[in-house]
Structure formats: structure tokens, C-alpha cells
Design an enzyme around this catalytic site. Structure first.
Site, PDB file in Angstrom:
ATOM      1  N   GLY A 127       3.781  -8.498  -1.579  1.00  0.00           N
ATOM      2  CA  GLY A 127       2.723  -8.098  -0.652  1.00  0.00           C
ATOM      3  C   GLY A 127       2.883  -6.753   0.033  1.00  0.00           C
TER       4      GLY A 127
ATOM      5  N   ASP B 256       4.047 -14.296   9.775  1.00  0.00           N
ATOM      6  CA  ASP B 256       3.241 -15.457  10.141  1.00  0.00           C
ATOM      7  C   ASP B 256       4.131 -16.410  10.955  1.00  0.00           C
ATOM      8  OD1 ASP B 256       0.607 -17.103   8.682  1.00  0.00           O
ATOM      9  OD2 ASP B 256       2.238 -18.291   9.475  1.00  0.00           O
TER      10      ASP B 256
ATOM     11  N   LYS C   8       1.104 -12.226  13.267  1.00  0.00           N
ATOM     12  CA  LYS C   8       0.361 -13.332  13.886  1.00  0.00           C
ATOM     13  C   LYS C   8       1.224 -13.934  15.000  1.00  0.00           C
ATOM     14  CE  LYS C   8      -2.132 -14.808   9.674  1.00  0.00           C
ATOM     15  NZ  LYS C   8      -2.227 -15.824   8.598  1.00  0.00           N
TER      16      LYS C   8
ATOM     17  N   ARG D  84      -4.889  -8.139  -4.266  1.00  0.00           N
ATOM     18  CA  ARG D  84      -3.926  -7.275  -3.565  1.00  0.00           C
ATOM     19  C   ARG D  84      -4.404  -5.824  -3.545  1.00  0.00           C
ATOM     20  NH1 ARG D  84       0.830 -10.127  -2.774  1.00  0.00           N
ATOM     21  NH2 ARG D  84       1.464 -11.563  -4.407  1.00  0.00           N
TER      22      ARG D  84
HETATM   23  P1  5GP Z   1       6.060 -16.415   7.092  1.00  0.00           P
HETATM   24  O1  5GP Z   1       7.376 -16.633   6.406  1.00  0.00           O
HETATM   25  O2  5GP Z   1       6.145 -15.419   8.210  1.00  0.00           O
HETATM   26  O3  5GP Z   1       5.449 -17.718   7.541  1.00  0.00           O
HETATM   27  O4  5GP Z   1       5.056 -15.886   6.014  1.00  0.00           O
HETATM   28  C1  5GP Z   1       5.160 -14.597   5.526  1.00  0.00           C
HETATM   29  C2  5GP Z   1       4.509 -14.472   4.193  1.00  0.00           C
HETATM   30  O5  5GP Z   1       3.432 -15.382   4.050  1.00  0.00           O
HETATM   31  C3  5GP Z   1       3.881 -13.097   4.022  1.00  0.00           C
HETATM   32  O6  5GP Z   1       4.788 -12.185   3.454  1.00  0.00           O
HETATM   33  C4  5GP Z   1       2.697 -13.352   3.133  1.00  0.00           C
HETATM   34  O7  5GP Z   1       3.092 -13.279   1.788  1.00  0.00           O
HETATM   35  C5  5GP Z   1       2.320 -14.793   3.458  1.00  0.00           C
HETATM   36  N1  5GP Z   1       1.180 -14.859   4.402  1.00  0.00           N
HETATM   37  C6  5GP Z   1       1.200 -15.224   5.692  1.00  0.00           C
HETATM   38  N2  5GP Z   1      -0.012 -15.165   6.256  1.00  0.00           N
HETATM   39  C7  5GP Z   1      -0.829 -14.723   5.274  1.00  0.00           C
HETATM   40  C8  5GP Z   1      -2.235 -14.406   5.231  1.00  0.00           C
HETATM   41  O8  5GP Z   1      -3.005 -14.511   6.205  1.00  0.00           O
HETATM   42  N3  5GP Z   1      -2.698 -13.949   4.037  1.00  0.00           N
HETATM   43  C9  5GP Z   1      -1.924 -13.801   2.931  1.00  0.00           C
HETATM   44  N4  5GP Z   1      -2.504 -13.352   1.823  1.00  0.00           N
HETATM   45  N5  5GP Z   1      -0.618 -14.080   2.935  1.00  0.00           N
HETATM   46  C10 5GP Z   1      -0.070 -14.531   4.099  1.00  0.00           C
END
Ligand code: 5GP
Length: 187
Positions: free
Chosen positions: A55, A114, A142, A177
Site C-alpha cells: 500500500g 488503523d 485513524k 491502488r
Molecule cells: P492496522 O494493522 O493498523 O490495523 O492496519 C494497517 C493496514 O490495514 C494498512 O497498511 C492497510 O493495508 C490496511 N487498512 C487499514 N484501513 C484501511 C482502509 O481504510 N482501506 C484500505 N484499503 N486498507 C486499510
């Protein structure tokens, strides 16, 4: 497929509707602001940027070219913790780190933080490998979803509430993407 309504772009992807939320111009402004902060903080260091695939590749390409007077190296890591619209809670190292991080000032480049699980685990991994410092630059954050306090990014392009977003590197099951803007799912 992209539609234009009153100049606001919308996308239909896999049965979901998305509205343009950050335009390319707004994104560029965010990137410049983050690049300015990193340039000031790392002017006298030689940081190693660890770009989290897949990403972050778009954000990283723009961010690294916007840095001023920062002599740096760039490497990539690929992890996976997300499928569709929800987190699995498990981090898998698909492409492990290829670079020695021992005694390096590391900056992780991420597309979005996230829950923070990905960054929480990556930071522990990099510190375990002997990095001197580990900071995080993320295009999006977020804050309401954050579950790991140490995963709060040091440099943020834009904060967002809980909505799912796509584009500018962010995918929906591997697609979209390549969109030049960031789109928010419509409730
Ligand atoms: P975390 O480990 O912080 O929960 O999630 C991080 C990863 O989740 C990010 O690198 C991304 O790949 C994915 N992710 C989290 N939120 C979103 C979102 O709103 N859209 C997309 N496409 N991917 C997300």
C-alpha cells in the site's frame, strides 16, 4: 469505473460506492507538509526508510522525492494483516527485510494506520534487529481505531475517522491502488 457528479468523482467497486475525499492536489499538500517535517528532523542523520508494501509504494515515491537535504536509503518490507474491509489481527511477513537495520535511524513509511497492529509488530521487529530509533510516517491515520499506543504515527498526512478508503496505494482486494485520489466508502 469512475463517474463525475458536479465535479466530484465517484467510484463503483465490487458493489460499493466511493466518493472522492482527498484530491490529488490535497494529497500533494499533505505530502509536502510531512516531507518538510522529516527533512527538518533528519537533516543531520542518514535514515533508512522502510516502505511497507504494497500500500505505501505511492506515498513513499512522492514523500521521498519531496525530502530536502536528507541523505537516505530506502528498503521494502511486505506484510499482510488485512483482507477485504476488515483486519485479521495476524501479521504475516511475506517479503522480509533485506537490509541491516543495526544502529540505523529507521523511518517506517505506511499508507494508513488503523488498529496499529502492523506498526506495533513492525516496530518491535526493527528494534529487535538493533535499530537506533524507529519512527513512523503514514499518509493516513485513524486515531479512533488505534489499539496500540506505540503505533501512533510521528508524521501524518491526514487523519480520518473509521471509514474504509481506497486509492493512492490503498486497495480493495488488490484493486484500485492506482487511483490518483483517495476515495471514501459511501454508507
Ligand atoms: P492496522 O494493522 O493498523 O490495523 O492496519 C494497517 C493496514 O490495514 C494498512 O497498511 C492497510 O493495508 C490496511 N487498512 C487499514 N484501513 C484501511 C482502509 O481504510 N482501506 C484500505 N484499503 N486498507 C486499510
Amino acid at each position: 469505473m469512475i463517474f463525475f457528479f458536479n465535479s466530484m468523482r465517484t467510484i463503483d467497486e465490487q458493489g460499493y460506492h466511493f466518493d472522492e475525499w482527498l484530491t490529488p492536489k490535497e494529497i500533494a499538500k499533505d505530502v509536502q507538509q510531512v516531507a518538510k517535517q522529516i527533512s527538518a528532523d533528519y537533516a543531520d542523520k542518514e535514515p533508512l526508510f522502510v516502505v511497507v508494501l504494497n500500500g505505501a509504494f505511492v506515498f513513499a515515491a512522492d514523500l521521498l522525492r519531496a525530502l530536502e537535504n536528507v541523505r537516505c536509503e530506502v528498503t521494502f518490507i511486505r506484510v499482510s494483516s488485512y483482507w477485504g474491509m476488515s483486519s485479521t489481527g495476524q501479521l504475516e511477513f511475506i517479503v522480509p527485510l533485506q537490509q541491516v537495520v543495526d544502529n540505523r535511524d529507521v523511518v517506517i513509511v505506511e499508507d494508513i494506520v488503523d488498529t496499529g497492529l502492523t506498526i506495533h509488530q513492525l516496530k518491535a521487529h526493527l528494534r529487535g534487529l538493533g535499530a537506533t530509533s524507529v519512527r513512523v510516517a503514514s499518509m493516513l491515520f485513524k486515531p479512533n481505531k488505534l489499539e496500540y499506543e506505540d503505533a501512533k504515527p510521528d508524521y501524518v498526512g491526514h487523519e480520518i475517522t473509521d471509514e474504509f478508503v481506497i486509492g493512492y496505494g490503498l486497495d480493495f482486494d488488490g484493486f484500485v491502488r492506482n487511483l490518483d485520489a483517495i476515495y471514501k466508502v459511501k454508507e
